[in-house]
Design an enzyme around this catalytic site. Structure first.
Site, PDB file in Angstrom:
ATOM      1  N   GLU A 459       0.158   2.054   3.874  1.00  0.00           N
ATOM      2  CA  GLU A 459       0.108   1.071   4.960  1.00  0.00           C
ATOM      3  C   GLU A 459      -0.326   1.714   6.278  1.00  0.00           C
ATOM      4  O   GLU A 459       0.122   1.318   7.341  1.00  0.00           O
ATOM      5  CB  GLU A 459       1.467   0.355   5.126  1.00  0.00           C
ATOM      6  CG  GLU A 459       2.033  -0.242   3.868  1.00  0.00           C
ATOM      7  CD  GLU A 459       1.056  -1.128   3.111  1.00  0.00           C
ATOM      8  OE1 GLU A 459       0.097  -1.629   3.719  1.00  0.00           O
ATOM      9  OE2 GLU A 459       1.235  -1.303   1.900  1.00  0.00           O
ATOM     10  N   GLY A 460      -1.228   2.674   6.180  1.00  0.00           N
ATOM     11  CA  GLY A 460      -1.738   3.334   7.377  1.00  0.00           C
ATOM     12  C   GLY A 460      -1.108   4.694   7.556  1.00  0.00           C
ATOM     13  O   GLY A 460       0.080   4.798   7.837  1.00  0.00           O
TER      14      GLY A 460
END
Length: 611
Positions: A459-460
């Protein structure tokens, strides 16, 4: 009462005043009684259906037999118990089959599952997928896809990354072409044929539900047949594993989505992670290759839609990292209390004839436990605070809602990244407290570390979050979000000054905030992004530590407000955690901010050949 429940009760009711939400019309049917009932149910299910099988799903990895993914039976039972509890739609309105619970209560209740077994309890993508469709989908898409995800019939994913592109979404090359002349008239949405490959898809294939709803980023070719370069050409599509009709019933036809392989991971092994091929022709639909996908929103606005899910997932990952950190803390605390070893140092040295003491008596073990407590309980407070901001954004007065949204924008990179880094360190300390035993599979702490190592990546990554924070969040709207956060911190500083024992911490936080503001200005002094972002990660580390120092000071103010004598053991522990953070952690920001302020280019200018 479990230590987690005690901490959650304090943070929710004493600190965040969650009970006050019941005075709002949307939550009017609720009270602390209903909130507690939800917490009781989730704690029981987590204890009975999740915790006993955390090691099972780690040892029995998902397997693919050529047709379907095989998971241990406990995974099916845990997923069914969770779906039956109604927690998938807990925060949804009654009209959509939900409980209409505050988001902060939902987040707190879900923490029991994450603490018990993160890879069994990973339902955040299904909820995030359905929430995205609730905002950006058509009424029909909401009814057919979102509703069946919320009720537990179907699961959801997001399919962003591609093998050749990784986190660089501008380089994705999955194509989506109109499916026939009547493509725009399908009641489920404009219908396209997708062809491409996606990777790192959590829960991308399994038999836990009758269908899986993939949200897929792809590009619609221009008139010349070429894909538009960059992120502007990206659109978002619903691509179900099994095709469905407008009543939400399976048609019996498989979509052209094929499992290309499973990724065998260091941790989170109970959750399948897949490579998916879209439109390769293994499952031709109506006689030809191409996975059927339905456009969400407008063409070329896919990334804007997807960020609704990504931001939600980032807060969820921060909570996952936090709960893994807490699980390790509780395990090492129990071990330290019960493991006899060594003897205390006295003025005359150690008395070898005296009985051994539990290792929790040793100062360095106390240091490691206190660090874990400060990291993990602080991270939990931060994530619940962000969850409370979600409620404010949804149901607060207009001005309060606007402020909450802006504050949440600034805090989201920290809510994801800070727990991912520091609660992983807490897991490392938990292993250290166990000594050699911690490095074996006889104890759970090595698994907690392995599971948590993923959270700095998905998620990043850490670097992506840092670039988002310094490159966008603190400078957007002329720095309005950062200034709002600074004002919020200043209010806590003024409150702390009413307590003599908190004066030193209020002074230190004031100094830290001034350093952070000065470093932010210095980083952008030349207006050159390459210089400003050269040390984005040290900036984010300092920013996160400043935020956590503020959180702990705010908690300390509440402790002294409700328990001036600090007579309760848990409240004494919270004051000690505050003291630890200010004495051992906050001073680290000066070194981090030095390279930011001077725009140090040591790393950026390192010649590739010199490595």
């Amino acid at each position: 009462m479990s230590p987690l429940r005690s901490t959650l009760d304090f943070l929710m009711y004493d600190w965040l005043q969650a009970e006050q939400l019941a005075s709002r019309a949307f939550y009017a049917d609720h009270s602390r009684e209903t909130f507690d009932a939800v917490m009781d149910t989730c704690e029981r299910i987590a204890r009975e259906k999740f915790a006993p099988f955390n090691r099972t799903v780690d040892m029995q990895e998902p397997a693919f037999d050529g047709e379907k993914v095989i998971l241990p039976a406990c995974t099916y039972e845990a997923r069914k118990a969770y779906a039956d509890s109604g927690m998938l739609s807990a925060a949804q309105p009654y009209a959509h089959g939900g409980m209409q619970l505050p988001y902060v209560v939902e987040a707190a209740a879900n923490s029991f599952f994450a603490c018990a077994s993160i890879s069994i309890g990973s339902n955040l993508l299904t909820v995030g997928n359905a929430n995205l469709l609730r905002v950006h989908g058509t009424p029909m898409q909401q009814q057919v896809f979102a509703d069946n995800e919320f009720n537990g019939r179907w699961a959801g994913t997001m399919a962003l990354s591609e093998p050749q592109a990784g986190s660089s979404l501008s380089d994705i090359c999955t194509r989506a072409e109109p499916d026939g002349d009547d493509f725009a008239n399908d009641p489920l949405g404009p219908r396209y044929r997708l062809k491409g490959n996606k990777m790192w898809i959590s829960s991308g294939d399994h038999e836990l539900t009758e269908n899986i709803v993939h949200l897929v980023l792809a590009k619609i070719p221009g008139p010349d047949g070429k894909l538009i370069p960059g992120v502007k050409g990206i659109s978002l599509f619903i691509v179900p594993k099994q095709l469905v009709d407008t009543e939400g019933q399976l048609t019996g036809e498989r979509n052209d989505v094929a499992l290309a392989g499973l990724n065998h991971k260091l941790g989170w092994r109970g959750t399948t992670n897949t490579l998916l091929n879209f439109g390769e022709g293994r499952y031709p639909v109506r006689g030809k290759a191409g996975a059927i996908g339905y456009l969400v929103g407008r063409p070329h606005e896919g990334l804007r839609c997807m960020f609704h899910m990504m931001n939600e997932a980032r807060i969820g990952i921060g909570m996952a990292a936090t709960m893994l950190g807490l699980a390790g803390y509780y395990a090492s605390l129990d071990y330290a209390r019960n493991r006899p070893q060594g003897r205390p140092m006295t003025e005359s040295g150690k008395d070898a004839s005296s009985p051994q003491v539990p290792i929790i008596e040793h100062t360095d073990v106390k240091r490691m436990l206190l660090a874990q407590k400060a990291y993990c309980e602080g991270a939990l407070a931060l994530n619940l605070y962000c969850s409370r901001l979600v409620d404010e954004a949804r149901t607060g007065a207009p001005d309060d809602a606007t402020r909450a949204k802006l504050l949440l924008e600034v805090l989201t990179p920290i809510a994801k990244s800070w727990p991912s880094e520091n609660c992983l360190e807490a897991n490392s300390l938990a292993i250290q407290i166990h000594g050699g035993y911690g490095y074996t599979r006889d104890f759970p702490v090595e698994q907690y570390w392995r599971d948590n190592r993923l959270n700095m990546i998905h998620e990043g990554t850490h670097g992506i979050q840092a670039a988002d924070l310094l490159g966008r969040k603190v400078v957007m709207q002329g720095g309005a979000g950062f200034q709002l956060l600074a004002q919020t911190m200043q209010a806590t500083i003024e409150q702390a000054m009413a307590h003599t024992e908190l004066h030193p911490y209020a002074t230190e936080l004031t100094k830290a905030l001034q350093e952070l503001e000065a470093a932010t200005r210095a980083a952008w002094a030349t207006g050159q992004p390459q210089e400003a972002l050269a040390n984005a990660v040290p900036y984010m580390q300092a920013f996160g530590h400043t935020v956590l120092a503020w959180v702990w000071l705010d908690i300390a103010c509440k402790v002294l407000e409700v328990d001036a004598s600090i007579s309760v053991t848990s409240n004494a522990g919270r004051i000690s955690a505050t003291r630890y953070f200010y004495h051992y952690e906050l001073p680290r920001i000066t070194a981090w901010l030095r390279v930011v302020s001077t725009r140090d280019m040591t790393c950026a200018q390192m010649p590739v050949e010199a490595f």
